[in-house]
Design a protein around this motif. Structure first.
Motif, mmCIF file in Angstrom:
data_model
loop_
_atom_site.group_PDB
_atom_site.id
_atom_site.type_symbol
_atom_site.label_atom_id
_atom_site.label_comp_id
_atom_site.label_asym_id
_atom_site.label_seq_id
_atom_site.Cartn_x
_atom_site.Cartn_y
_atom_site.Cartn_z
ATOM 1 N N UNK A 184 -29.333 105.672 -19.727
ATOM 2 C CA UNK A 184 -29.186 107.213 -20.000
ATOM 3 C C UNK A 184 -30.335 107.698 -20.172
ATOM 4 N N UNK A 185 -31.346 107.252 -20.709
ATOM 5 C CA UNK A 185 -32.910 107.773 -20.779
ATOM 6 C C UNK A 185 -33.376 107.994 -19.526
ATOM 7 N N UNK A 186 -33.453 106.912 -18.695
ATOM 8 C CA UNK A 186 -33.908 106.966 -17.247
ATOM 9 C C UNK A 186 -33.167 107.902 -16.524
ATOM 10 N N UNK A 187 -32.144 108.165 -16.894
ATOM 11 C CA UNK A 187 -31.250 109.164 -15.930
ATOM 12 C C UNK A 187 -31.214 110.673 -16.256
ATOM 13 N N UNK A 188 -32.210 110.665 -17.707
ATOM 14 C CA UNK A 188 -32.102 112.137 -18.159
ATOM 15 C C UNK A 188 -30.744 112.562 -18.497
ATOM 16 N N UNK A 189 -29.897 111.629 -18.882
ATOM 17 C CA UNK A 189 -28.582 112.074 -19.332
ATOM 18 C C UNK A 189 -28.520 112.407 -20.836
ATOM 19 N N UNK A 190 -29.030 113.654 -21.115
ATOM 20 C CA UNK A 190 -29.394 113.916 -22.434
ATOM 21 C C UNK A 190 -27.917 114.050 -23.383
ATOM 22 N N UNK A 191 -26.958 114.144 -22.498
ATOM 23 C CA UNK A 191 -25.369 114.105 -23.474
ATOM 24 C C UNK A 191 -24.924 112.767 -23.429
ATOM 25 N N UNK A 192 -25.450 111.790 -22.598
ATOM 26 C CA UNK A 192 -25.393 110.575 -22.490
ATOM 27 C C UNK A 192 -23.627 110.270 -22.016
ATOM 28 N N UNK A 193 -23.384 111.018 -21.111
ATOM 29 C CA UNK A 193 -22.058 110.831 -20.589
ATOM 30 C C UNK A 193 -21.687 109.604 -19.685
ATOM 31 N N UNK A 194 -22.933 108.607 -19.356
ATOM 32 C CA UNK A 194 -22.813 107.463 -19.021
ATOM 33 C C UNK A 194 -22.499 106.443 -19.779
ATOM 34 N N UNK A 195 -22.439 106.644 -21.226
ATOM 35 C CA UNK A 195 -21.871 105.959 -22.261
ATOM 36 C C UNK A 195 -20.374 106.461 -22.738
ATOM 37 N N UNK A 196 -20.050 107.492 -22.144
ATOM 38 C CA UNK A 196 -18.578 108.109 -22.614
ATOM 39 C C UNK A 196 -18.621 109.328 -23.507
ATOM 40 N N UNK A 197 -19.841 109.886 -23.810
ATOM 41 C CA UNK A 197 -19.935 110.985 -24.500
ATOM 42 C C UNK A 197 -19.663 112.277 -23.951
ATOM 43 N N UNK A 198 -19.118 113.320 -24.366
ATOM 44 C CA UNK A 198 -19.193 114.807 -23.935
ATOM 45 C C UNK A 198 -20.011 115.588 -24.655
ATOM 46 N N UNK A 199 -19.685 116.972 -24.518
ATOM 47 C CA UNK A 199 -20.498 117.784 -25.185
ATOM 48 C C UNK A 199 -19.899 118.083 -26.463
ATOM 49 N N UNK A 200 -20.919 118.236 -27.603
ATOM 50 C CA UNK A 200 -20.399 118.761 -28.741
ATOM 51 C C UNK A 200 -20.107 120.381 -29.027
ATOM 52 N N UNK A 201 -19.532 120.611 -29.903
ATOM 53 C CA UNK A 201 -18.987 122.028 -29.979
ATOM 54 C C UNK A 201 -20.375 122.905 -29.923
ATOM 55 N N UNK A 202 -21.427 122.395 -30.444
ATOM 56 C CA UNK A 202 -22.352 123.248 -30.651
ATOM 57 C C UNK A 202 -23.043 123.359 -29.053
ATOM 58 N N UNK A 203 -22.919 122.413 -28.187
ATOM 59 C CA UNK A 203 -23.744 122.373 -26.857
ATOM 60 C C UNK A 203 -22.359 122.932 -26.018
ATOM 61 N N UNK A 204 -21.118 123.036 -26.232
ATOM 62 C CA UNK A 204 -20.327 123.736 -25.556
ATOM 63 C C UNK A 204 -20.373 125.333 -25.754
ATOM 64 N N UNK A 205 -20.690 125.492 -26.940
ATOM 65 C CA UNK A 205 -20.909 126.973 -27.397
ATOM 66 C C UNK A 205 -21.865 127.447 -26.250
ATOM 67 N N UNK A 206 -23.061 126.568 -26.278
ATOM 68 C CA UNK A 206 -24.362 127.051 -25.431
ATOM 69 C C UNK A 206 -24.035 127.304 -24.197
ATOM 70 N N UNK A 207 -23.317 126.348 -23.781
ATOM 71 C CA UNK A 207 -22.958 126.268 -22.345
ATOM 72 C C UNK A 207 -22.071 127.505 -21.926
#
Length: 289
Positions: free
Chosen positions: A247-270
């Motif tokens: 996740x770190x090496x891929x710059x996967x800040x949301x950790x989608x590689x581990x099954x995470x999605x956007x938080x509500x706050x992140x979704x609001x920003x998007x």
């Protein structure tokens, strides 16, 4: 528009979302607050309009079993995938440039040369991606550990190199994942459970999931978190320090590689960025730009 005097009726939009494809989808369906008659998979969108995901608790094998029983129509691209030697879990019909799909670009020129020719002519870098998607050139395939490091120690080393805010964001995600796999447990197939036990992983069953048709077991880990799971065939759903490191090496800040999605706050920003973008485009259109 509804004609004057016409009777308004309830409308439902059917979705094919399945919860076992990601933890984000799983939590999104179960946490719905406005279920129709108490059903979490039917939710209100606005007045008299509902969205329903009747297949939310189906697995991949459930889908193909239903196709075999009832002769449902389906995208024949799956037949080509099968002839190309892919397993059902590897078959993906979606944008080829997503984070989890771009490593299958090479399949396009094998199974559909005509579409591949159009794709290469339109998308810059598509052929490069097809050639090097499974190499270090794409940044996260076949990575080798620096000498003297484990995946755990390398993860901590990489975290120390990050800006504080980004580092803390990764740490929160990693901590949430570890707590989930050690306290609640993730749903795994019996095949993967048997393979983990055969290879000596310290796991135990923690009840069954009520959200899969086959009542799959929830599995929690005991002892140390695995450094990697390279000895297990399917590692997509299994936690390890290697997955965190990727996740770190891929710059996967949301950790989608581990099954995470956007938080509500992140979704609001998007959503806010999308609104701002539409507004800019709208003004350009008004000005004839």
């Amino acid at each position: 528009m509804v004609p004057d005097g016409a009777r308004r009726r309830k409308t439902v939009c059917l979705l094919g979302i399945r919860a076992d494809e990601s933890l984000h989808r799983y939590s999104g369906i179960l946490n719905k607050r406005h279920g129709y008659e108490g059903k979490c998979w039917i939710t209100s969108q606005f007045k008299d309009v509902w969205a329903a995901s009747p297949l939310y608790d189906w697995s991949v094998s459930d889908v193909w079993h239903a196709n075999a029983l009832f002769g449902y129509d389906y995208n024949r691209l799956y037949d080509l995938y099968h002839m190309a030697g892919l397993s059902p879990d590897q078959m993906r019909v979606a944008s080829p440039f997503g984070d989890s799909a771009k490593d299958s670009l090479n399949l396009y020129r094998v199974i559909d040369p005509e579409i591949w020719t159009k794709l290469v002519g339109r998308v810059q870098g598509a052929n490069f991606g097809a050639i090097y998607c499974r190499t270090k050139a794409m940044g996260y395939r076949n990575l080798e550990l620096p000498e003297g490091h484990t995946w755990k120690s390398f993860t901590f080393f990489l975290l120390e190199t990050l800006p504080r805010q980004l580092r803390e964001s990764y740490v929160r995600k990693f901590k949430t994942s570890i707590e989930f796999w050690y306290e609640t447990g993730g749903v795994l197939s019996e095949e993967i459970i048997s393979e983990l036990l055969e290879h000596g992983y310290r796991i135990r069953r923690n009840g069954v999931s009520n959200y899969t048709l086959r009542k799959n077991s929830r599995i929690v880990f005991e002892g140390d978190l695995p450094d990697h799971t390279d000895d297990v065939k399917s590692t997509k759903d299994i936690p390890s320090w290697k997955r965190m490191c990727y996740c770190i090496l891929k710059n996967d800040h949301n950790c989608r590689f581990m099954g995470f999605g956007l938080t509500r706050e992140q979704q609001r920003r998007v959503d806010a960025l999308k609104r701002e973008y539409r507004a800019v485009i709208g003004k350009r259109g008004e000005n004839g730009a």
